[in-house]
Design a protein around this motif. Structure first.
Motif, PDB file in Angstrom:
ATOM      1  N   ALA A 189       3.062   7.195 -11.921  1.00  0.00           N
ATOM      2  CA  ALA A 189       2.332   6.350 -11.563  1.00  0.00           C
ATOM      3  C   ALA A 189       1.560   6.919 -12.726  1.00  0.00           C
ATOM      4  O   ALA A 189       1.458   7.522 -13.470  1.00  0.00           O
ATOM      5  CB  ALA A 189       1.637   6.294 -10.653  1.00  0.00           C
ATOM      6  N   ALA A 190       0.315   5.578 -12.799  1.00  0.00           N
ATOM      7  CA  ALA A 190      -0.968   5.920 -13.430  1.00  0.00           C
ATOM      8  C   ALA A 190      -0.993   7.317 -13.512  1.00  0.00           C
ATOM      9  O   ALA A 190      -1.723   8.069 -12.287  1.00  0.00           O
ATOM     10  CB  ALA A 190      -1.650   4.790 -14.010  1.00  0.00           C
ATOM     11  N   SER A 220       3.969  -3.870  -8.289  1.00  0.00           N
ATOM     12  CA  SER A 220       3.164  -2.614  -9.314  1.00  0.00           C
ATOM     13  C   SER A 220       4.610  -2.432 -10.043  1.00  0.00           C
ATOM     14  O   SER A 220       5.176  -3.204  -9.936  1.00  0.00           O
ATOM     15  CB  SER A 220       4.032  -1.722  -7.588  1.00  0.00           C
ATOM     16  N   SER A 256      -4.448   0.363  -1.807  1.00  0.00           N
ATOM     17  CA  SER A 256      -3.129  -0.719  -1.967  1.00  0.00           C
ATOM     18  C   SER A 256      -2.476  -0.126  -3.549  1.00  0.00           C
ATOM     19  O   SER A 256      -3.765   0.074  -4.302  1.00  0.00           O
ATOM     20  CB  SER A 256      -4.472  -2.338  -2.513  1.00  0.00           C
ATOM     21  N   VAL A 257      -2.016  -0.679  -4.046  1.00  0.00           N
ATOM     22  CA  VAL A 257      -0.932  -0.664  -4.919  1.00  0.00           C
ATOM     23  C   VAL A 257      -0.505  -2.419  -5.911  1.00  0.00           C
ATOM     24  O   VAL A 257       0.319  -2.108  -6.632  1.00  0.00           O
ATOM     25  CB  VAL A 257       0.315  -0.125  -4.961  1.00  0.00           C
ATOM     26  N   ASN A 258      -1.348  -2.772  -5.291  1.00  0.00           N
ATOM     27  CA  ASN A 258      -0.560  -4.457  -5.798  1.00  0.00           C
ATOM     28  C   ASN A 258      -1.882  -4.335  -7.297  1.00  0.00           C
ATOM     29  O   ASN A 258      -2.634  -4.699  -7.556  1.00  0.00           O
ATOM     30  CB  ASN A 258      -1.567  -5.768  -5.008  1.00  0.00           C
ATOM     31  N   GLN A 281      -0.537  -2.179  -9.586  1.00  0.00           N
ATOM     32  CA  GLN A 281      -1.577  -0.686  -9.920  1.00  0.00           C
ATOM     33  C   GLN A 281       0.070  -0.550 -10.135  1.00  0.00           C
ATOM     34  O   GLN A 281       1.265  -1.022 -10.275  1.00  0.00           O
ATOM     35  CB  GLN A 281      -1.770   0.081  -8.564  1.00  0.00           C
ATOM     36  N   THR A 282       0.147   1.519  -9.769  1.00  0.00           N
ATOM     37  CA  THR A 282       1.409   1.676 -10.503  1.00  0.00           C
ATOM     38  C   THR A 282       1.608   2.580  -9.545  1.00  0.00           C
ATOM     39  O   THR A 282       0.924   2.652  -9.013  1.00  0.00           O
ATOM     40  CB  THR A 282       1.437   2.355 -11.672  1.00  0.00           C
ATOM     41  N   LYS A 322       1.054  -1.312  -0.112  1.00  0.00           N
ATOM     42  CA  LYS A 322      -0.063   0.190  -0.049  1.00  0.00           C
ATOM     43  C   LYS A 322       1.427   0.984  -0.348  1.00  0.00           C
ATOM     44  O   LYS A 322       1.982   1.464   0.458  1.00  0.00           O
ATOM     45  CB  LYS A 322      -0.773   0.878   1.208  1.00  0.00           C
ATOM     46  N   GLU A 374      -3.305   2.408 -16.288  1.00  0.00           N
ATOM     47  CA  GLU A 374      -3.193   1.462 -15.497  1.00  0.00           C
ATOM     48  C   GLU A 374      -2.564   0.238 -16.173  1.00  0.00           C
ATOM     49  O   GLU A 374      -1.631  -0.419 -15.879  1.00  0.00           O
ATOM     50  CB  GLU A 374      -4.063   0.961 -14.399  1.00  0.00           C
ATOM     51  N   SER A 375      -2.849   0.288 -17.691  1.00  0.00           N
ATOM     52  CA  SER A 375      -2.683  -0.162 -18.413  1.00  0.00           C
ATOM     53  C   SER A 375      -1.557  -0.120 -19.030  1.00  0.00           C
ATOM     54  O   SER A 375      -0.194  -1.364 -19.368  1.00  0.00           O
ATOM     55  CB  SER A 375      -3.646  -0.862 -19.700  1.00  0.00           C
TER      56      SER A 375
END
Length: 518
Positions: free
Chosen positions: A421-422, A353, A220-222, A224-225, A215, A450-451
């Motif tokens: 990050a995104a 991440s 949560s950034v699992n 994610q970016t 996190k 996020e992709s």
């Protein structure tokens, strides 16, 4: 008969030393019983009597091989004996000879005996353990006092074929048996056995992998970016098997591996808790190897986790994302953890991440049509805060444009931002190169999904050309208004405004001219 009794007494000792279950006890119940401790969910434990007990007394019991099992017991004993064959005096009673085995030989004997094909009919009800009943089974009656082979079968999740687990040799309760005081084998987890007719299942279901969280600021950034410079809060949750209570010593190790690009906190900053309370630091050690330039492995070792049987250990620590995580404009960090016990090593609990970025090429006119150096930019997020980048690549946010990091196009015209990050970003050109119009500096939006997909939004004057067919986005500077890539409605509007301004200027000139002629 004396020979039988002699080795029958040894049998009791060997049974315990081999991880079986004859313990200190007085006269037992009339009905022979058998009980499984540490029974595993989804398993069935089935008893097969290969030897009977008789003439129980003080410190001894007579062992006689069941006729139907003589061949199987002989074969299993020969396969696991250090000698070439069973001595002649034991030919008719091989079970009595098995009583002379060491603990290791007896374990191998059980494995060999379980390979008997086909196995004779069971001598008692199978102890089936369902998912919600794992633990200690209720004692069940078996077919007479004696020595039993107990097989362990179970069906793995998602499969239909039964799998064979570790078998055991177990003695039932014995009426009239008194005076035996024999230490149970702790190596195989029998150290807590206090009564005959019990054994601790040696087989453990596959260890449940630890769970992990990652996190940033509580989110949560699992999957994610993250930004380079973000501090990620990691937790590892690992449950000590209930079977640990059966052992005098139960080692338990959590191994956490952080990838390249994560600067993991020092060992003294790791928190180890159970039920939200700190674990006594004398119970474990924390060791660490590696760094953010390669990877970092941290091990939390419990020499003996018996007191934590059935408990969940939660390890928490921080890791800072560094520029070592970057590859080109992308990159990422990941983290995995495993559990190791005397039953083996678990599967991995994982988090991961990603980090992204974007780039564009500054172009001009004439000789600068392919690349333009010297253009300056700042970048802000949609909340209005500007990006500031430290020398180590870490990003932070500032409120004023003057405090933001200035990105300048090089000889190749490139402007690159890495480790983001995104999110949605706005690029503002703060200074055009010398010789270029300062009133046509460019402002445009860039969105990172996020992709990892990067989208450039074209500005009103169309100085921005989004990337197509793998080409890099371009941002154009001009020296005069006539060099703007004006097309469509935006161009028409601009020319209308310019025309009106020119017309206004004409009127002013005319008025002044008339004033001068009067």
């Amino acid at each position: 008969m004396k020979m039988r009794k002699l080795f029958a007494g040894i049998a009791a000792a060997a049974t315990l030393l081999g991880g079986m279950a004859l313990g200190a006890a007085s006269a037992q119940a009339d009905t022979p019983l058998l009980q499984v401790n540490n029974a595993q969910a989804g398993h069935t434990y089935t008893p097969y009597k290969f030897a009977t007990f008789a003439n129980a007394g003080t410190n001894s019991v007579e062992v006689n091989t069941v006729d139907a099992w003589k061949t199987a017991v002989t074969t299993a004993a020969d396969d696991n004996d250090t000698k070439d064959s069973i001595p002649a005096e034991y030919a008719e009673n091989p079970a009595a000879y098995v009583a002379t085995f060491t603990a290791e030989q007896l374990r191998k004997f059980a494995e060999g005996l379980a390979k008997t094909n086909p196995l004779p009919a069971a001598d008692g009800a199978g102890l089936t353990v369902t998912t919600d009943q794992a633990g200690t089974t209720q004692p069940v009656a078996v077919n007479g006092e004696g020595w039993y082979l107990v097989t362990d079968t179970y069906t793995k999740t998602g499969e239909t074929k039964a799998t064979t687990g570790t078998p055991a040799v177990v003695a039932t309760t014995v009426k009239g048996l008194t005076g035996l005081t024999i230490k149970a084998d702790t190596v195989t987890g029998q150290g807590n056995i206090k009564a005959v007719g019990q054994f601790n299942a040696k087989n453990e279901n596959p260890l449940t992998p630890p769970s992990k969280t990652a996190k940033v600021n509580g989110v949560s950034v699992n999957g994610q970016t993250v930004n380079v410079g973000d501090t990620v809060d990691f937790t590892v949750s690992a449950t000590v098997p209930q079977s640990a209570a059966n052992y005098d010593v139960y080692p338990f190790t959590i191994t956490d591996t952080a990838s390249k690009g994560l600067q993991v906190a020092a060992t003294d900053a790791f928190k180890v808790q159970v039920d939200k309370k700190a674990v006594d630091t004398t119970l474990y050690t924390v060791e660490q190897n590696g760094n953010a330039q390669s990877s970092t492995t941290t091990t939390i070792k419990f020499a003996n986790a018996k007191s934590l049987a059935g408990k969940t250990i939660v390890v928490s620590y921080t890791g800072v994302v560094t520029k070592d995580a970057l590859t080109d404009l992308g990159g990422g960090v990941n983290n995995k953890a495993t559990i190791t016990t005397n039953g083996g090593t678990s599967g991995e609990g994982k988090t991961g991440s990603k980090t992204y970025g974007f780039q564009f090429k500054k172009i001009g006119v004439d000789k600068d049509a392919n690349a333009l150096a010297g253009a300056q930019f700042v970048v802000k997020k949609k909340d209005g805060k500007y990006l500031k980048q430290a020398e180590n690549g870490a990003w932070s946010l500032v409120g004023a444009q003057k405090d933001a990091t200035v990105f300048t196009s090089g000889k190749d015209g490139l402007v690159q931002l890495k480790g983001l990050a995104a999110g949605a970003y706005t690029v503002e050109e703060t200074a055009a190169p010398t010789g270029y119009a300062q009133n046509f500096k460019v402002t445009f939006d860039v969105t990172i999904a996020e992709s990892g997909t990067v989208t450039f939004t074209q500005d009103a004057l169309k100085q921005v050309t989004p990337p197509t067919d793998g080409q890099i986005a371009t941002v154009k500077n001009v020296k005069s208004i006539t060099q703007l890539p004006l097309t469509g409605a935006a161009g028409t509007t601009l020319f209308t405004v310019v025309a009106l301004l020119v017309a206004g200027a004409g009127v002013t000139v005319a008025v002044k001219s008339r004033q001068r002629t009067h």
